[in-house]
Design a protein around this motif. Structure first.
Motif, PDB file in Angstrom:
ATOM      1  N   GLY A 130       0.801  -1.216   0.000  1.00 17.75           N
ATOM      2  CA  GLY A 130       0.000   0.000   0.000  1.00 17.75           C
ATOM      3  C   GLY A 130       0.832   1.263   0.000  1.00 17.75           C
TER       4      GLY A 130
ATOM      5  N   THR B  29       0.032   5.429   4.722  1.00 17.68           N
ATOM      6  CA  THR B  29       1.119   4.444   4.821  1.00 17.68           C
ATOM      7  C   THR B  29       2.396   4.955   4.158  1.00 17.68           C
ATOM      8  OG1 THR B  29      -0.481   2.665   4.829  1.00 17.68           O
ATOM      9  CG2 THR B  29       1.758   2.069   4.245  1.00 17.68           C
TER      10      THR B  29
ATOM     11  N   GLY C  26      -7.101   0.900   0.310  1.00 12.52           N
ATOM     12  CA  GLY C  26      -6.360   1.099   1.554  1.00 12.52           C
ATOM     13  C   GLY C  26      -6.342   2.572   1.922  1.00 12.52           C
TER      14      GLY C  26
ATOM     15  N   TYR D  78      -2.635  -4.368   5.582  1.00 12.58           N
ATOM     16  CA  TYR D  78      -3.057  -3.000   5.872  1.00 12.58           C
ATOM     17  C   TYR D  78      -3.338  -2.798   7.364  1.00 12.58           C
ATOM     18  CZ  TYR D  78      -3.899  -2.097   0.840  1.00 12.58           C
ATOM     19  OH  TYR D  78      -3.784  -1.922  -0.507  1.00 12.58           O
TER      20      TYR D  78
ATOM     21  N   SER E  87      -5.150   0.504   8.160  1.00  7.83           N
ATOM     22  CA  SER E  87      -6.575   0.563   7.837  1.00  7.83           C
ATOM     23  C   SER E  87      -7.379  -0.076   8.968  1.00  7.83           C
ATOM     24  CB  SER E  87      -6.850  -0.197   6.542  1.00  7.83           C
ATOM     25  OG  SER E  87      -6.228   0.434   5.457  1.00  7.83           O
TER      26      SER E  87
END
Ligand SMILES: Cc1cc2nc3c(=O)[nH]c(=O)nc-3n(C[C@H](O)[C@H](O)[C@H](O)COP(=O)(O)O)c2cc1C
Ligand code: SF4
Ligand code: SF4
Ligand code: SF4
Ligand code: SF4
Ligand code: SF4
Ligand code: SF4
Ligand code: SF4
Ligand code: SF4
Ligand code: FES
Ligand code: FES
Ligand code: FES
Lengths: 569, 159, 637
Positions: free
Chosen positions: B124, C32, C245, C279, C282
């Motif tokens: 990500g 991130t 994300g 993630y 998240s």
């Protein structure tokens, strides 16, 4: 309801649950490896894929039939795709057909032929893994597994056991018990149903015929045998007889030729079982013993109770199974010098529809005087193989009767082969009268299937002024359901009969495979027809049984016919 | 046999998610987070507690890449080999880690149990490709040259 | 507790007032990407600076409440906020810091902790701009975020809050207009009307398939079974895409609001978000948002006194791409192996726990609040006739500006790559763009001016997919790219069905053979045969789409495949096996060391005639090159 056009021909359908069923009913045997009507639809092999008029491809096993569909099952690209799928399977397969237990009866092999494979363009990338010989009943050869998932679903969905599962993912997926343990150390109940549904040689029966051949060729050994009720209606199919046809006489004859000195009939000890079990039942009812009484003739079920419902251990009947009773009696019989003047060793072989019986024979409570009563258990399939290996012309052989004194059973003993049979025989024992009318009434009290096949049947019969509540079930998943209900108090019964295999032993794990599992009905009908042919219908009218009780068995009933299942614990 | 403490910990986690089949994955995740691996005995124990077969639990555990029955290193290094990182040359970074730590495609954890090296597809942070995640920290714009420094840094903070 | 519409309006007003009262807000990007570049330290530095500065009053809500109690704001006019925001999409420029005073915003890039002091003195306490920390293009500097071409050329609906508001703050979400859509739905619309509005908007699923969301909701709403579920697919498996994300960590409340509206519309009382394992942020932000909403009563029973109940749950993935597929995802939530199952029954009939289930992607839900608020006509005014609204893309590869973008459906590739993306990196020339990740295909020069929407892209044998865009230049080997995607799908195949389990394995074998220089021409036919079969026969989308990258590169770049096989040549100079080693006689001193160091005896010769390398025997180990003291050995691709 509606009409579907399949390869240009109109086909009517009613309530078939998927397109594949309709196609099959229309006489087209689409290739499949993962579809089994009584299991959940898995959709993994993709071989059943068909094409519609708009050129869409979809798997027919998971397609809802719709009126007006136009389906093609045999187009060029379908053939090509199917062929490639089989090629891919073969390429990841050990391809040792010549030495494979499944040779000639293997679906993969059949489909390889049907799809016309001539070359395999890929090399096997799979590492060979060792076979699992840990179980007394089944052998697992993961190298032959095509991951159709049938065994996983059978064991979980029909048997409620779940001893086999998928592990890992992708091209590393395998079927195995938890932590890749040996199956013999798990809670597998040895029913062999996974083997019945396995399309390849990845799960097969443990073979015991080699030591039997050795014994047959040993002049110092007397080899005797018993044949279980369900064997007679399944044996013939391999030799071209109608499925369900009773061929016991031919089996006996063939076995005599092989050198079995005495071939007895397990229906005889089924009668003994009823004598004992009915008595035990009556006693428990009258003295306020543990109820419901749970039947004990199916070893897979007995193991299942011990594993899953230990609090019901004492509810299980203390009667040995028919196999156990007959072997104990026969061994005792030949222990007597009178019946065995030359003092030869007796080897007792039982021919069973069942893989679990192999486990039962080794269970500590299948021993008498410290000796294993049944020396070898051969499944129907193994006996078929033995007959095949002798080259005897099974078609031509003249039937012979089983040997006396343990070769004669009542109709009640014959119906042991189907689910409900034990109970029906108990009822015959308890209800006075043996005229056709009484028998019909018993047959219709709910113990047998009605028009629809049902694997759980509940009914009650009047007995001695009380209402005896009975449940008959087959398939261990059904057994689990019932036991949960009994445990929670939701249901109450006096007697529960469970057979691990759905429809009973006729569909046992050691029987020859049926091309279509639905044909089990035919075997059931075969058993009922065999019952019709018997002269004596009730165990307590079997003269052989009565004379045994009067003579040889006197004061030995307990020693030879009972043995609490869980005494070993 | 595992020490009693493991079972107590498992009980706490089971308690938190509830004794139902659907709790299996989160319970295994928390156990794995606690011990850096999934002790087989605990898996069996959890299966019994939440009422599923051991086979089922094993089957689920082996399906998902994140569960491991072998202990992982103190630092789990996940080299991103997602598309963005791959086209920006993530493979040499992976090789650098493996070379530096004496690991390979088969051997993921260093003998001193400090490092486990795996690949992952996208963290990500593609804008900063190629990336590497060490435990939960993402390291951006990695190069094979930076690998050695990173390892040294991590080794150092052990003391 | 916010238990009525009035209470919510009041809280919103208060939140707006607080927001308006800030003299200055320091917005530190905390996605991130920026955190990876060190934005946490920047954030901490600003906190410290703010704290030490006695002229401003602080407000630290709601971060790290345990550690720092929020301080009383006494002089509202001068309140200073230090905030963490979600990803702004230009992570490469991070850590990003915005200094916002009223409507005036300064955007700083690549901020290091050592820059903070100066920023604080010059831009926070005074109104000065630090030129060197601004974004530059050539000589030109850009002051505000919306001046930067990369951002200016986008249309942000889904990502509108990212960068503007504190991602974790319920109050800021409210102040930015949050939960007004939920209010409108609950108090002014019947569930059917909500479904209709979404249906009319033409919103199509953003998770890959592009199935109309409204139609899906309708199907669920009319099921006879009353227990239903709303599930959000946050598995974002496409390796190289991070749109979902960013939404989950940058605007978690919006996602939840969208799901709540879906729950109301379809009659569901429970919502599940399935977040992929990689993630963690998240998960943390969603958990926090859910806890806050439960605390104030916006999640739970009888929401705002309407009798509507809604509970939210989070499931973390455990490392399986296939769990992005709907039925595998619900299986995973139920605690099973994530193996897709056959359909029918479809998820709308029998989804999670065999109950009717609405399953949508993160971005799909995130579009919903705005649609409810501004109406379907407004939404239809963006994008194209059949693909309405915007789409987020993750722009990566050999491109100048990588990052997360949002553009109206129908924007052309050229606009995206050249106007927004700033063209190719290092002046490279455009070769292709892989769209839709491992399930997609590649578009080339000839497609540059085609509009990107569901239909057009499909026409070219690719898919919009979740929105991964990997730009490739001459330095990308298309065969290697195909191999890369195939190795991904092969590794992620669940193993259930034969075409995918065995077929992708074989396709990968062949592709590996080709990039290793061992391919044969008939391999291309075999590849095509396998690809066509898998595409038509596999059980789920993973297998059905796995061959697409191969098919599409085979179609467009067949000559590269042939070159690899026949000429042992990789024109992009990527495939190591295509290297050939040569001795340059000009430098060679005929010492013979190379011959002795070659492990396979590929070098022959003697001191008199010199040495040569036999390409056929050479295994390209490089030992000779390493051992030549005179640098006489060179490598040719
Ligand atoms: C192998 C595979 C992976 C998928 N991964 C995702 C994913 O990561 N995120 C997603 O939203 N949808 C993914 N999908 C699509 C979902 O199955 C589903 O169509 C989608 O979540 C529905 O939401 P939407 O209509 O809002 O797009 C995937 C599908 C397949 C076959
Ligand atoms: S399982 Fe079938 S195909 Fe495989 S070796 Fe045995 S007979 Fe041959
Ligand atoms: S079928 Fe073919 S392979 Fe098998 S034994 Fe006969 S010749 Fe050999
Ligand atoms: S023998 Fe029966 S219990 Fe054992 S694995 Fe096979 S199906 Fe399951
Ligand atoms: S063991 Fe047999 S039934 Fe089980 S998955 Fe393998 S091939 Fe299928
Ligand atoms: S039902 Fe019959 S064949 Fe099946 S396990 Fe029981 S005894 Fe064996
Ligand atoms: S296509 Fe692949 S991922 Fe999908 S079910 Fe088949 S094996 Fe599993
Ligand atoms: S090692 Fe270098 S200098 Fe010596 S022979 Fe080889 S190429 Fe020439
Ligand atoms: S690269 Fe290796 S194999 Fe090739 S010539 Fe040099 S030393 Fe020999
Ligand atoms: S029978 Fe339909 S997929 Fe196997
Ligand atoms: S591809 Fe590596 S972070 Fe996304
Ligand atoms: S995380 Fe800051 S711009 Fe992406």
């Amino acid at each position: 309801m509606g009409v579907i056009t399949i390869d240009g021909r109109k086909v009517n359908f009613t309530n078939e649950k998927n397109l594949l069923e309709i196609i099959r009913n229309a006489g087209i045997d689409l290739p499949t490896l993962c579809y089994q009507p009584e299991l959940s639809t898995f959709g993994a092999c993709r071989l059943c894929t068909v094409e519609d008029d708009r050129g869409r491809l979809f798997a027919s096993c998971s397609e809802e039939p719709r009126d007006g569909m136009v389906i093609l099952t045999n187009t060029d690209r379908l053939r090509k795709h199917r062929k490639l799928i089989i090629e891919l399977l073969l390429a990841a397969h050990c391809q040792t057909c010549l030495t494979c237990e499944k040779n000639g009866d293997c679906k993969l092999q059949q489909l390889a032929r049907r799809s016309g494979q001539t070359t395999i363009r890929f090399e096997n990338y799979k590492e060979m893994v060792p076979l699992d010989f840990s179980s007394p009943s089944i052998v697992r050869d993961p190298n032959k597994c095509i991951l159709c998932g049938n065994c996983v679903r059978v064991c979980a969905e029909l048997q409620g056991v779940g001893a086999l599962e998928f592990a890992n993912r992708g091209s590393e997926t395998m079927v195995m018990p938890a932590f890749d343990r040996e199956i013999g150390t798990t809670h597998c109940v040895n029913c062999g149903q996974c083997r019945v549904y396995c399309p390849t040689g990845a799960i097969s029966i443990v073979h015991n015929f080699t030591p039997v051949w050795a014994a047959l060729n040993d002049p110092n050994v007397r080899v005797v045998a018993q044949i279980a009720p369900a064997v007679r209606v399944a044996f013939g199919q391999v030799f071209g007889f109608r499925s369900g046809e009773n061929v016991i006489g031919k089996v006996v004859a063939a076995m005599h030729r092989m050198g079995f000195e005495e071939v007895y009939d397990t229906t005889f000890s089924a009668d003994l079982t009823i004598m004992e079990e009915a008595a035990e039942f009556v006693e428990r009812v009258e003295t306020g013993g543990k109820l419901p009484l749970l039947t004990s003739c199916c070893p897979a079920w007995v193991k299942f109770v011990g594993e899953n419902f230990p609090e019901f251990q004492d509810n299980v009947s203390t009667c040995r199974s028919p196999q156990g009773m007959l072997s104990a009696v026969v061994k005792e019989y030949f222990r007597d010098r009178k019946n065995n003047p030359d003092g030869r060793k007796t080897i007792m072989v039982s021919v069973m529809p069942c893989t679990a019986k192999k486990m039962e024979a080794k269970r500590p409570n299948s021993f008498t005087e410290g000796q294993q009563d049944t020396d070898f258990v051969l499944t129907t399939k193994e006996m078929v193989d033995m007959v095949l290996s002798t080259g005897v012309d099974f078609d031509a052989i003249e039937p012979e009767a089983p040997d006396i004194p343990f070769g004669f059973g009542s109709g009640g003993g014959v119906i042991f082969g189907v689910s409900g049979g034990v109970t029906e025989a108990v009822i015959r024992r308890l209800v006075p009268g043996n005229d056709q009318h009484t028998l019909n009434e018993i047959a219709e009290c709910g113990v047998r299937d009605g028009a629809e096949e049902s694997f759980i049947r509940e009914f009650s019969i009047p007995y001695n002024g009380m209402d005896v509540k009975i449940c008959v079930a087959s398939g261990l998943a059904n057994a689990r359901k019932i036991m949960e209900q009994v445990k929670s108090g939701e249901k109450e019964y006096h007697l529960i009969e469970i057979m691990a295999c759905r429809r009973g032993c006729i569909m046992g794990g050691g029987q020859p495979r049926l091309s279509n599992i639905k044909k089990g009905i035919v075997r059931r009908n075969g058993i009922y027809a065999a019952d019709k042919e018997t002269v004596v219908k009730k165990c307590n009218e079997n003269p052989m049984v009565l004379s045994l009780y009067d003579g040889f068995l006197k004061n030995r009933e307990h020693k030879l016919l009972h043995n609490p299942m869980f005494c070993a614990k | 046999m595992l020490e009693e403490a493991y079972y107590q910990k498992a009980d706490e986690i089971i308690e938190h998610y509830g004794k139902k089949a659907a709790s299996l994955i989160p319970i295994m995740q928390d156990i794995q987070a606690e011990y850096r691996y999934l002790p087989g005995e605990l898996l069996t124990y959890v299966a019994g507690q939440i009422g599923i077969t051991e086979e089922k639990a094993y089957s689920v555990a082996t399906f998902y890449e994140n569960f491991s029955f072998e202990q992982k290193g103190k630092y789990v290094v996940k080299v991103c080999d997602g598309t963005a990182c791959h086209v920006r040359k993530s493979v040499p970074i992976l090789e650098a880690f493996q070379k530096e730590l004496g690991l390979s495609a088969k051997k993921h954890t260093s003998d001193d149990m400090l490092f486990t090296v795996e690949t992952v597809s996208c963290l990500g942070a593609c804008g900063l490709a190629p990336t590497v995640m060490v435990n939960e920290d993402v390291h951006p714009k990695m190069t094979p040259e930076k690998v050695q420094a990173l390892i040294q840094e991590l080794r150092g903070d052990k003391k | 507790m916010i238990n009525s519409r009035e209470a919510l309006i009041q809280t919103t007003e208060a939140a707006k007032a607080t927001l308006a009262s800030y003299g200055c807000r320091i917005l530190v990007c905390s996605g991130t990407g920026c955190i990876a570049s060190g934005s946490e330290a920047v954030y901490e530095e600003f906190r410290k600076l703010a704290k030490d500065d006695h002229n401003v009053v602080l407000e630290f809500k709601p971060h790290d409440e345990a550690e720092h109690d929020s301080e009383v704001v006494s002089d509202v006019k001068n309140a200073l906020g230090v905030k963490k925001t979600g990803c702004q999409g230009v992570c490469e420029l991070g850590p990003l810091v915005r200094i916002q005073k009223g409507d005036d915003v300064i955007q700083y890039i690549k901020v290091k902790p050592e820059n903070c002091e100066e920023i604080f003195q010059r831009s926070v306490r005074q109104d000065d701009v630090i030129e060197s920390l601004l974004y530059h293009q050539g000589e030109e500097a850009f002051r505000g975020p919306d001046d930067i071409p990369f951002i200016a050329k986008q249309t942000r609906i889904v990502l509108e809050n990212c960068g503007k508001y504190d991602a974790e703050s319920f109050d800021e979400y409210l102040a930015g207009g949050g939960f007004t859509a939920l209010q409108k739905a609950l108090f002014e619309m019947k569930p059917e009307e909500v479904v209709d509005e979404v249906d009319k908007s033409g919103l199509r699923g953003r998770g890959g398939g592009g199935f109309p969301a409204g139609r899906k909701w309708k199907q669920v709403a009319r099921q006879p079974e009353k227990e239903r579920f709303v599930v959000c697919n946050g598995d974002e498996g496409d390796p190289g895409a991070f749109m979902d994300g960013s939404v989950m960590e940058g605007d978690p409340y919006k996602l939840i609001e969208g799901m709540m509206i879906a729950g109301y519309a379809c009659g569901a009382e429970n919502g599940y978000i399935y977040v992929r394992a990689e993630y963690p942020m998240s998960v943390a932000r969603l958990r926090k948002a859910i806890a806050t909403l439960e605390e104030v009563g916006l999640l739970g029973d009888d929401i705002l006194g309407t009798g509507y109940n809604f509970h939210m749950h989070i499931n973390r993935g455990a490392g399986a791409f296939v769990c992005g597929e709907g039925s595998a995802l619900t299986a995973s939530i139920e605690g099973n192996r994530g193996m897709p199952r056959v359909k029918p029954p479809r998820t709308v009939e029998k989804g999670l726990w065999a109950k009717p289930t609405v399953l949508n992607n993160v971005e799909t839900y995130a579009n919903v609040p705005k649609i409810i608020l501004q109406g379907s006509d407004w939404f239809r005014s963006i994008g194209t006739e059949n693909s309405t609204g915007t789409k987020t893309f993750s722009l990566t590869g050999s491109i100048q500006n990588t990052g997360l973008i949002e553009v109206p459906m129908g924007t052309t590739l050229r606009e995206i790559i050249f106007d927004i993306g700033g063209g190719l990196k290092d002046g490279g020339s455009f070769k292709a763009v892989q769209i839709g990740g491992p399930s997609g295909g590649c578009l080339t020069e000839q497609h540059l001016d085609e509009p990107l929407d569901f239909e057009s892209v499909k026409k070219f044998g690719a898919i919009i997919g979740s929105g991964g865009l990997v730009v490739m230049d001459d330095n990308t080997c298309m065969v290697e790219v195909a191999r890369f995607f195939m190795s991904f799908t092969q590794r992620e195949s669940c193993g259930k069905c034969i075409p995918c389990r065995e077929g992708t394995k074989r396709m990968l074998e062949i592709l590996e053979r080709i990039v290793n220089g061992d391919g044969e021409l008939q391999d291309l036919d075999l590849l095509e045969e396998l690809a066509t079969m898998i595409k038509s026969m596999a059980l789920c989308g993973l297998g059905k789409s796995a061959p697409l990258p191969v098919l599409s590169t085979l179609r467009t770049f067949r000559d590269e495949y042939v070159e690899h096989i026949v000429n042992h040549k990789c024109r992009a100079k990527v495939c190591a096996a295509m290297r050939t080693f040569h001795i340059n006689p000009e430098f060679c001193k005929n010492c013979g060391k190379c011959m002795r160091s070659c492990p396979v005896g590929a070098i022959t010769g003697n001191r008199e005639v010199g040495y040569t390398i036999n390409s056929k025997q050479c295994i390209r180990c490089g030992a000779c090159k390493e051992n030549c003291a005179f640098d006489a050995i060179y490598v040719e691709m």
